[in-house]
Enzyme design. Structure first.
Site, PDB file in Angstrom:
ATOM      1  N   GLU A   1      44.042 -15.182  29.600  1.00  0.00           N
ATOM      2  CA  GLU A   1      42.867 -15.832  30.285  1.00  0.00           C
ATOM      3  C   GLU A   1      41.563 -14.809  30.652  1.00  0.00           C
ATOM      4  O   GLU A   1      41.940 -13.638  31.113  1.00  0.00           O
ATOM      5  CB  GLU A   1      43.680 -16.123  31.763  1.00  0.00           C
ATOM      6  CG  GLU A   1      42.508 -17.135  32.752  1.00  0.00           C
ATOM      7  CD  GLU A   1      43.363 -17.545  33.892  1.00  0.00           C
ATOM      8  OE1 GLU A   1      44.593 -17.462  33.989  1.00  0.00           O
ATOM      9  OE2 GLU A   1      42.641 -17.828  34.714  1.00  0.00           O
TER      10      GLU A   1
ATOM     11  N   LYS B   1      48.485 -10.896  36.301  1.00  0.00           N
ATOM     12  CA  LYS B   1      47.213 -10.253  36.327  1.00  0.00           C
ATOM     13  C   LYS B   1      47.204  -8.791  35.756  1.00  0.00           C
ATOM     14  O   LYS B   1      48.104  -8.160  35.682  1.00  0.00           O
ATOM     15  CB  LYS B   1      46.644  -9.828  37.681  1.00  0.00           C
ATOM     16  CG  LYS B   1      46.638 -11.124  38.748  1.00  0.00           C
ATOM     17  CD  LYS B   1      45.313 -11.899  37.889  1.00  0.00           C
ATOM     18  CE  LYS B   1      44.976 -13.406  39.057  1.00  0.00           C
ATOM     19  NZ  LYS B   1      43.879 -13.942  38.521  1.00  0.00           N
TER      20      LYS B   1
ATOM     21  N   ASP C   1      46.194 -12.895  32.741  1.00  0.00           N
ATOM     22  CA  ASP C   1      44.814 -13.049  33.397  1.00  0.00           C
ATOM     23  C   ASP C   1      44.117 -11.710  33.582  1.00  0.00           C
ATOM     24  O   ASP C   1      44.428 -10.781  34.517  1.00  0.00           O
ATOM     25  CB  ASP C   1      44.906 -13.774  34.669  1.00  0.00           C
ATOM     26  CG  ASP C   1      43.519 -14.363  35.061  1.00  0.00           C
ATOM     27  OD1 ASP C   1      42.579 -14.049  34.150  1.00  0.00           O
ATOM     28  OD2 ASP C   1      43.114 -15.255  36.091  1.00  0.00           O
TER      29      ASP C   1
ATOM     30  N   GLY D   1      43.711 -21.982  40.322  1.00  0.00           N
ATOM     31  CA  GLY D   1      43.683 -21.981  41.813  1.00  0.00           C
ATOM     32  C   GLY D   1      42.896 -20.799  42.472  1.00  0.00           C
ATOM     33  O   GLY D   1      42.552 -20.114  41.628  1.00  0.00           O
TER      34      GLY D   1
ATOM     35  N   LYS E   1      38.898 -25.329  37.173  1.00  0.00           N
ATOM     36  CA  LYS E   1      38.877 -25.143  38.948  1.00  0.00           C
ATOM     37  C   LYS E   1      37.832 -25.933  39.304  1.00  0.00           C
ATOM     38  O   LYS E   1      36.510 -25.540  38.849  1.00  0.00           O
ATOM     39  CB  LYS E   1      38.761 -23.512  39.101  1.00  0.00           C
ATOM     40  CG  LYS E   1      39.895 -22.661  39.027  1.00  0.00           C
ATOM     41  CD  LYS E   1      39.566 -21.385  39.490  1.00  0.00           C
ATOM     42  CE  LYS E   1      40.706 -20.324  38.951  1.00  0.00           C
ATOM     43  NZ  LYS E   1      40.314 -19.013  39.320  1.00  0.00           N
TER      44      LYS E   1
ATOM     45  N   ASP F   1      38.389 -18.790  32.155  1.00  0.00           N
ATOM     46  CA  ASP F   1      38.430 -19.618  33.725  1.00  0.00           C
ATOM     47  C   ASP F   1      36.842 -19.098  34.035  1.00  0.00           C
ATOM     48  O   ASP F   1      35.998 -20.261  34.191  1.00  0.00           O
ATOM     49  CB  ASP F   1      39.256 -18.404  34.310  1.00  0.00           C
ATOM     50  CG  ASP F   1      39.552 -18.686  35.740  1.00  0.00           C
ATOM     51  OD1 ASP F   1      38.376 -19.316  36.238  1.00  0.00           O
ATOM     52  OD2 ASP F   1      40.282 -17.984  36.707  1.00  0.00           O
TER      53      ASP F   1
ATOM     54  N   LYS G   1      52.306 -15.924  35.420  1.00  0.00           N
ATOM     55  CA  LYS G   1      50.954 -15.673  35.094  1.00  0.00           C
ATOM     56  C   LYS G   1      50.824 -14.105  35.804  1.00  0.00           C
ATOM     57  O   LYS G   1      51.181 -14.050  36.845  1.00  0.00           O
ATOM     58  CB  LYS G   1      49.736 -16.406  35.365  1.00  0.00           C
ATOM     59  CG  LYS G   1      48.578 -15.899  35.736  1.00  0.00           C
ATOM     60  CD  LYS G   1      47.587 -16.844  35.635  1.00  0.00           C
ATOM     61  CE  LYS G   1      46.113 -16.152  36.693  1.00  0.00           C
ATOM     62  NZ  LYS G   1      45.406 -17.356  36.903  1.00  0.00           N
TER      63      LYS G   1
ATOM     64  N   ASN H   1      40.750 -11.348  34.241  1.00  0.00           N
ATOM     65  CA  ASN H   1      39.590 -11.685  35.319  1.00  0.00           C
ATOM     66  C   ASN H   1      38.443 -10.798  34.696  1.00  0.00           C
ATOM     67  O   ASN H   1      37.673 -10.085  35.549  1.00  0.00           O
ATOM     68  CB  ASN H   1      40.019 -11.392  36.692  1.00  0.00           C
ATOM     69  CG  ASN H   1      40.491 -12.511  37.468  1.00  0.00           C
ATOM     70  OD1 ASN H   1      41.926 -12.301  37.714  1.00  0.00           O
ATOM     71  ND2 ASN H   1      40.147 -13.717  37.602  1.00  0.00           N
TER      72      ASN H   1
ATOM     73  N   SER I   1      50.733 -17.217  40.067  1.00  0.00           N
ATOM     74  CA  SER I   1      49.818 -16.168  39.518  1.00  0.00           C
ATOM     75  C   SER I   1      50.540 -14.951  40.185  1.00  0.00           C
ATOM     76  O   SER I   1      50.382 -14.864  41.657  1.00  0.00           O
ATOM     77  CB  SER I   1      48.442 -16.405  39.922  1.00  0.00           C
ATOM     78  OG  SER I   1      47.575 -15.361  39.767  1.00  0.00           O
TER      79      SER I   1
HETATM   80  O1  OSB Z   1      41.602 -15.992  38.127  1.00  0.00           O
HETATM   81  O2  OSB Z   1      42.589 -17.456  38.434  1.00  0.00           O
HETATM   82  C1  OSB Z   1      42.169 -16.437  38.821  1.00  0.00           C
HETATM   83  C2  OSB Z   1      42.768 -16.051  42.651  1.00  0.00           C
HETATM   84  C3  OSB Z   1      41.581 -15.953  43.005  1.00  0.00           C
HETATM   85  C4  OSB Z   1      40.310 -15.854  42.220  1.00  0.00           C
HETATM   86  C5  OSB Z   1      40.646 -15.920  40.960  1.00  0.00           C
HETATM   87  C6  OSB Z   1      41.983 -16.184  40.193  1.00  0.00           C
HETATM   88  C7  OSB Z   1      42.982 -16.501  41.281  1.00  0.00           C
HETATM   89  C8  OSB Z   1      44.489 -16.367  40.886  1.00  0.00           C
HETATM   90  C9  OSB Z   1      45.288 -17.038  41.833  1.00  0.00           C
HETATM   91  O3  OSB Z   1      44.795 -16.071  39.584  1.00  0.00           O
HETATM   92  C10 OSB Z   1      45.207 -18.683  41.416  1.00  0.00           C
HETATM   93  C11 OSB Z   1      46.302 -19.327  42.764  1.00  0.00           C
HETATM   94  O4  OSB Z   1      47.523 -19.225  42.443  1.00  0.00           O
HETATM   95  O5  OSB Z   1      45.582 -19.849  43.692  1.00  0.00           O
HETATM   96 MG    MG Z   2      41.689 -16.655  36.344  1.00  0.00          MG
END
Ligand code: OSB
Ligand code: MG
Length: 377
Positions: A222, A172, A197, A299, A271, A247, A170, A199, A144
């Site tokens: 995502e 952001k 992603d 993660g 997760k 997610d 991936k 978020n 990520s």
């Molecule tokens: O949205 O997947 C997510 C990290 C913290 C909170 C949310 C996310 C993430 C990551 C990192 O994308 C995932 C990782 O490599 O641990």
């Molecule tokens: Mg995510």
């Protein structure tokens, strides 16, 4: 494939909780903020059959979800750990039902359950992967990549991870940092396995922008919309060619079933922290597998504790897409385990030792600890 055979029960004597501060190798920026230090809670279950380790993956601020370090610390010490300690002897499979009367706080529940599970499996000499029903001894590793200063810096960062051998990228995104960033990575690296992603940073009003992503042949997008926007995600999914993956919205097996019934997602990020534990995570895997919905392991910048558990989970047969199960070095120069996860040919190994299959580095644990509290029966 439900858990084949239950774990032993353990006689709980206490819980030791620590807040840790682990410096990150580089700042990690998402649509909700920038992190330079991973603040995380480590749990040690003290039992008459030996210790077990778990990790509460809350972040310092309630930006990814409503949970955060101080809420987790309070509810763990005031309510959840005491409820488990009251039971005395219990099996890991009973943790969720003992904690079910307490609403929410799923990351805390997950961390406590993992510590009990680790203690139980260690006492039996069983590995977590074997207990889950793992069918692989290593899992493909995705990475990520946070939002960078500009698209050129993003291309540099992605190039570094591709050189290391990561099997999937991936990136952001957020409004204003989406199309150009994705285009830059696609143009620079061609047909790599790429996903984005958001978020929760968009609304349905952004559908035209999100539809522009269709031309990049992404594996998935995502969580474009808010956590509770299941119906809007279904509407959006009908407007996009890019598969929608959820997610934040998937907080339980029930939420997963609802999202699938509504057509809100065609892929699910699992997760354990977000869904209240690794056993609930396995249940989501099972229902998605029955529905032929691909899943992957998400993660939360885990330490070596959660990273080992994630590798074991990702070894289940329904995890058909590479997860955010990266090497420890993706985030940390120093981990709290003696043998941090490494990247080998784009994969991370599923530990085979008893329980989580990791050993804590007591000096590192001590060095990163900023607060500690022990609760006993
Ligand atoms: O949205 O997947 C997510 C990290 C913290 C909170 C949310 C996310 C993430 C990551 C990192 O994308 C995932 C990782 O490599 O641990
Ligand atoms: Mg995510």
């Amino acid at each position: 494939m439900p858990i084949a055979s239950a774990a032993a029960s353990v006689a709980l004597e206490g819980f030791e909780l620590r807040v840790l501060h682990l410096p990150l190798v580089a700042p990690f920026t998402t649509s909700f903020g920038t992190e330079t230090v991973r603040e995380v809670i480590v749990v040690r279950a003290l039992t008459s059959d030996g210790d077990g380790w778990g990790e509460i993956v809350t972040m310092a601020a309630p930006l990814y979800s409503s949970e955060y370090t101080q809420s987790a610390w309070d509810v763990a010490l005031r309510w959840l750990a005491p409820a488990l300690l009251d039971r005395g002897r219990l099996a890991p499979e009973e943790v969720a039902s003992v904690l079910a009367p307490f609403v929410g706080h799923r990351m805390v529940k997950a961390g406590l359950e993992l510590a009990v599970l680790d203690a139980a499996l260690r006492s039996e000499g069983r590995a977590l992967g074997e207990y889950f029903g793992a069918v692989r001894d290593r899992v493909p590793s995705g990475v990520s990549v946070g939002i960078q200063r500009d698209p050129a810096a993003l291309v540099d960062a992605v190039g570094g991870y591709l050189d290391e051998g990561y099997a999937r990228i991936k990136i952001k995104i957020k409004p204003g940092r989406d199309i150009a960033d994705t285009a830059a990575v696609r143009d620079a690296f061609g047909a790599i396995t790429l996903q984005v992603d958001a978020n929760s940073a968009y609304t349905l009003a952004d559908v035209d922008t999100l539809a522009e992503l269709d031309r990049f042949d992404l594996l998935l997008i995502e969580q474009p919309l808010q956590e509770d926007d299941l119906v809007d995600h279904a509407t959006l999914a009908r407007r996009l060619r890019t598969p929608v993956c959820l997610d934040e919205s998937i907080v339980s097996a029930k939420a997963a079933a609802d999202a699938l019934a509504l057509g809100a997602a065609s892929v699910i990020n699992i997760k354990a922290g977000r869904v209240g534990g690794y056993l609930e995570a396995v249940a989501i895997h099972d229902l998605c597998r029955d529905a032929a919905i691909p899943v992957w392991c998400g993660g939360m910048l885990e330490t070596g504790i959660g990273r080992a558990a994630n590798a074991a989970l990702a070894a289940l047969p329904g995890f058909t897409l590479p997860g955010d199960v990266s090497a420890s070095s993706r985030f940390y120069t120093r981990d709290i385990v003696t043998e941090p996860a490494v990247l080998e040919d784009g994969h991370v190994r599923v530990p085979t030792g008893h329980g989580l299959g990791i050993e804590i580095d007591p000096v590192a644990l001590e060095d990163f600890t900023v607060v500690r509290e022990t609760l006993t029966r």
